[in-house]
Design a protein around this motif. Sequence first.
Motif, PDB file in Angstrom:
ATOM      1  N   ARG A  60       0.818  -1.224   0.000  1.00 53.08           N
ATOM      2  CA  ARG A  60       0.000   0.000   0.000  1.00 53.08           C
ATOM      3  C   ARG A  60       0.844   1.264   0.000  1.00 53.08           C
ATOM      4  N   MET A  61       1.742   1.390   0.982  1.00 53.14           N
ATOM      5  CA  MET A  61       2.675   2.522   1.034  1.00 53.14           C
ATOM      6  C   MET A  61       3.961   2.047   1.675  1.00 53.14           C
ATOM      7  N   ASP A  62       5.086   2.266   1.009  1.00 53.71           N
ATOM      8  CA  ASP A  62       6.351   1.776   1.577  1.00 53.71           C
ATOM      9  C   ASP A  62       6.809   2.653   2.738  1.00 53.71           C
ATOM     10  N   GLY A  63       7.844   2.179   3.425  1.00 49.72           N
ATOM     11  CA  GLY A  63       8.321   2.878   4.612  1.00 49.72           C
ATOM     12  C   GLY A  63       8.902   4.247   4.337  1.00 49.72           C
ATOM     13  N   ILE A  64       9.482   4.434   3.147  1.00 51.14           N
ATOM     14  CA  ILE A  64      10.074   5.729   2.811  1.00 51.14           C
ATOM     15  C   ILE A  64       8.999   6.805   2.754  1.00 51.14           C
ATOM     16  N   GLU A  65       7.923   6.527   2.022  1.00 54.65           N
ATOM     17  CA  GLU A  65       6.844   7.503   1.896  1.00 54.65           C
ATOM     18  C   GLU A  65       6.149   7.716   3.240  1.00 54.65           C
ATOM     19  N   ALA A  67       7.505   7.462   6.127  1.00 59.73           N
ATOM     20  CA  ALA A  67       8.421   8.250   6.959  1.00 59.73           C
ATOM     21  C   ALA A  67       8.298   9.738   6.634  1.00 59.73           C
ATOM     22  N   ARG A  68       8.151  10.059   5.357  1.00 62.27           N
ATOM     23  CA  ARG A  68       7.999  11.466   4.959  1.00 62.27           C
ATOM     24  C   ARG A  68       6.753  12.083   5.580  1.00 62.27           C
ATOM     25  N   VAL A  69       5.659  11.324   5.540  1.00 63.26           N
ATOM     26  CA  VAL A  69       4.397  11.826   6.097  1.00 63.26           C
ATOM     27  C   VAL A  69       4.506  11.999   7.611  1.00 63.26           C
ATOM     28  N   VAL A  70       5.042  10.995   8.281  1.00 60.91           N
ATOM     29  CA  VAL A  70       5.168  11.055   9.742  1.00 60.91           C
ATOM     30  C   VAL A  70       6.103  12.194  10.158  1.00 60.91           C
ATOM     31  N   SER A  71       7.210  12.364   9.448  1.00 62.64           N
ATOM     32  CA  SER A  71       8.158  13.434   9.769  1.00 62.64           C
ATOM     33  C   SER A  71       7.494  14.799   9.665  1.00 62.64           C
ATOM     34  N   ALA A  74       4.320  14.593  12.508  1.00 63.39           N
ATOM     35  CA  ALA A  74       4.682  14.332  13.910  1.00 63.39           C
ATOM     36  C   ALA A  74       6.201  14.367  14.059  1.00 63.39           C
ATOM     37  N   PRO A  75       6.801  15.538  13.929  1.00 61.62           N
ATOM     38  CA  PRO A  75       8.264  15.658  13.962  1.00 61.62           C
ATOM     39  C   PRO A  75       8.914  15.159  15.251  1.00 61.62           C
ATOM     40  N   ALA A  76       8.143  15.083  16.328  1.00 63.16           N
ATOM     41  CA  ALA A  76       8.697  14.602  17.602  1.00 63.16           C
ATOM     42  C   ALA A  76       8.854  13.082  17.617  1.00 63.16           C
ATOM     43  N   CYS A  77       8.188  12.398  16.697  1.00 60.90           N
ATOM     44  CA  CYS A  77       8.264  10.937  16.631  1.00 60.90           C
ATOM     45  C   CYS A  77       9.574  10.531  15.969  1.00 60.90           C
ATOM     46  N   ARG A  78      10.348   9.696  16.638  1.00 58.87           N
ATOM     47  CA  ARG A  78      11.628   9.248  16.114  1.00 58.87           C
ATOM     48  C   ARG A  78      11.428   7.973  15.289  1.00 58.87           C
ATOM     49  N   ILE A  79      11.876   8.013  14.044  1.00 57.90           N
ATOM     50  CA  ILE A  79      11.635   6.905  13.121  1.00 57.90           C
ATOM     51  C   ILE A  79      12.880   6.045  12.959  1.00 57.90           C
ATOM     52  N   VAL A  80      12.715   4.738  13.161  1.00 52.74           N
ATOM     53  CA  VAL A  80      13.798   3.787  12.935  1.00 52.74           C
ATOM     54  C   VAL A  80      13.344   2.830  11.841  1.00 52.74           C
ATOM     55  N   MET A  81      14.103   2.775  10.754  1.00 53.83           N
ATOM     56  CA  MET A  81      13.752   1.910   9.643  1.00 53.83           C
ATOM     57  C   MET A  81      14.209   0.474   9.909  1.00 53.83           C
ATOM     58  N   LEU A  82      13.349  -0.475   9.585  1.00 51.11           N
ATOM     59  CA  LEU A  82      13.679  -1.892   9.724  1.00 51.11           C
ATOM     60  C   LEU A  82      14.052  -2.438   8.347  1.00 51.11           C
ATOM     61  N   THR A  83      15.156  -3.144   8.270  1.00 50.79           N
ATOM     62  CA  THR A  83      15.608  -3.668   6.993  1.00 50.79           C
ATOM     63  C   THR A  83      16.269  -5.030   7.162  1.00 50.79           C
ATOM     64  N   THR A  84      16.343  -5.759   6.072  1.00 47.87           N
ATOM     65  CA  THR A  84      16.969  -7.080   6.091  1.00 47.87           C
ATOM     66  C   THR A  84      18.464  -6.987   5.862  1.00 47.87           C
ATOM     67  N   PHE A  85      18.896  -5.916   5.196  1.00 40.60           N
ATOM     68  CA  PHE A  85      20.306  -5.767   4.851  1.00 40.60           C
ATOM     69  C   PHE A  85      20.856  -4.445   5.378  1.00 40.60           C
ATOM     70  N   ASP A  86      22.118  -4.466   5.847  1.00 41.08           N
ATOM     71  CA  ASP A  86      22.706  -3.240   6.382  1.00 41.08           C
ATOM     72  C   ASP A  86      23.153  -2.293   5.280  1.00 41.08           C
ATOM     73  N   VAL A  87      23.053  -2.739   4.029  1.00 38.10           N
ATOM     74  CA  VAL A  87      23.386  -1.853   2.910  1.00 38.10           C
ATOM     75  C   VAL A  87      22.175  -1.730   1.988  1.00 38.10           C
ATOM     76  N   ASP A  88      21.019  -1.611   2.581  1.00 34.35           N
ATOM     77  CA  ASP A  88      19.793  -1.465   1.812  1.00 34.35           C
ATOM     78  C   ASP A  88      19.922  -0.297   0.842  1.00 34.35           C
ATOM     79  N   LEU A  95      16.976   8.291   5.134  1.00 29.45           N
ATOM     80  CA  LEU A  95      17.512   9.313   6.020  1.00 29.45           C
ATOM     81  C   LEU A  95      16.953  10.685   5.666  1.00 29.45           C
ATOM     82  N   TYR A  96      16.865  10.969   4.364  1.00 28.61           N
ATOM     83  CA  TYR A  96      16.291  12.241   3.946  1.00 28.61           C
ATOM     84  C   TYR A  96      14.800  12.322   4.269  1.00 28.61           C
ATOM     85  N   ALA A  97      14.141  11.175   4.347  1.00 29.11           N
ATOM     86  CA  ALA A  97      12.709  11.156   4.657  1.00 29.11           C
ATOM     87  C   ALA A  97      12.448  11.422   6.130  1.00 29.11           C
TER      88      ALA A  97
END
Length: 223
Positions: A60-65, A67-71, A74-88, A95-97
């Motif tokens: 429906r909507m990926d984490g990047i998009e 994150a942009r909406v939440v940022s 709700a700028p006070a909410c700290r976003i941590v991205m979950l990924t399978t690879f450390d070089v996603d 990060l820019y989102a």
Amino acid sequence: MTIKVVVADDQGLVRSGFAMILDAQADISVVAEAGDGVAAIEAVRAHRPDVLLLDIRMPRMDGIEAARVVSAEAPACRIVMLTTFDVDEYVYDALYAGAAGFLLKDVRRDDLVHAVRMVASGEALLAPSVTRRLIADYTRRLPRTEQPAQPSERLAVLTTRERETMRCLALGMSNAEIAEALVVSEHTVKTHVSSILGKLGLRDRVHAVICAYETGLAVPGAA
């Protein structure tokens, strides 16, 4: 104070596993779970969490998009991205989102709890591997002819010590490591970091790292 967390991941086992681990902590409460980006945004709107664990790849909507909406909302909410690879491949965009950092889905129980507490306190989860990826993406996206030959005038508002601190941030150093390198207290480092963010209008230390490379204060490949 209880840290309110929303866990958003389309894999039910990952989502419930993270929620169970975090809810077992006396100072952490998982207030909602979400299976896609749209549901994650709705959960943030409803519960105003301190931390959002957000999978990068979701329906429906990926984490990047998301994150942009939440940022933005709700700028006070700290976003941590979950990924399978450390070089996603989406590190730079995430990060820019507005992401404060990354966690691998196979993170150890204790490291997960520590990460949530650290991010909630204002720190960033910018591991050296992620920092290297960020630098690599930056240098790939910006032609050499466009890379600043010397630090931008934007940094003129910073003191010498603040610039030194910002260079250390660009290397992915923690407050303790910066304090040791500059021979100052961790409290002083925190003061410098807060001043840097305020003077340059940056969201957090992750974006201070981005700024350090974009302005030429830090140079890719330099130690």
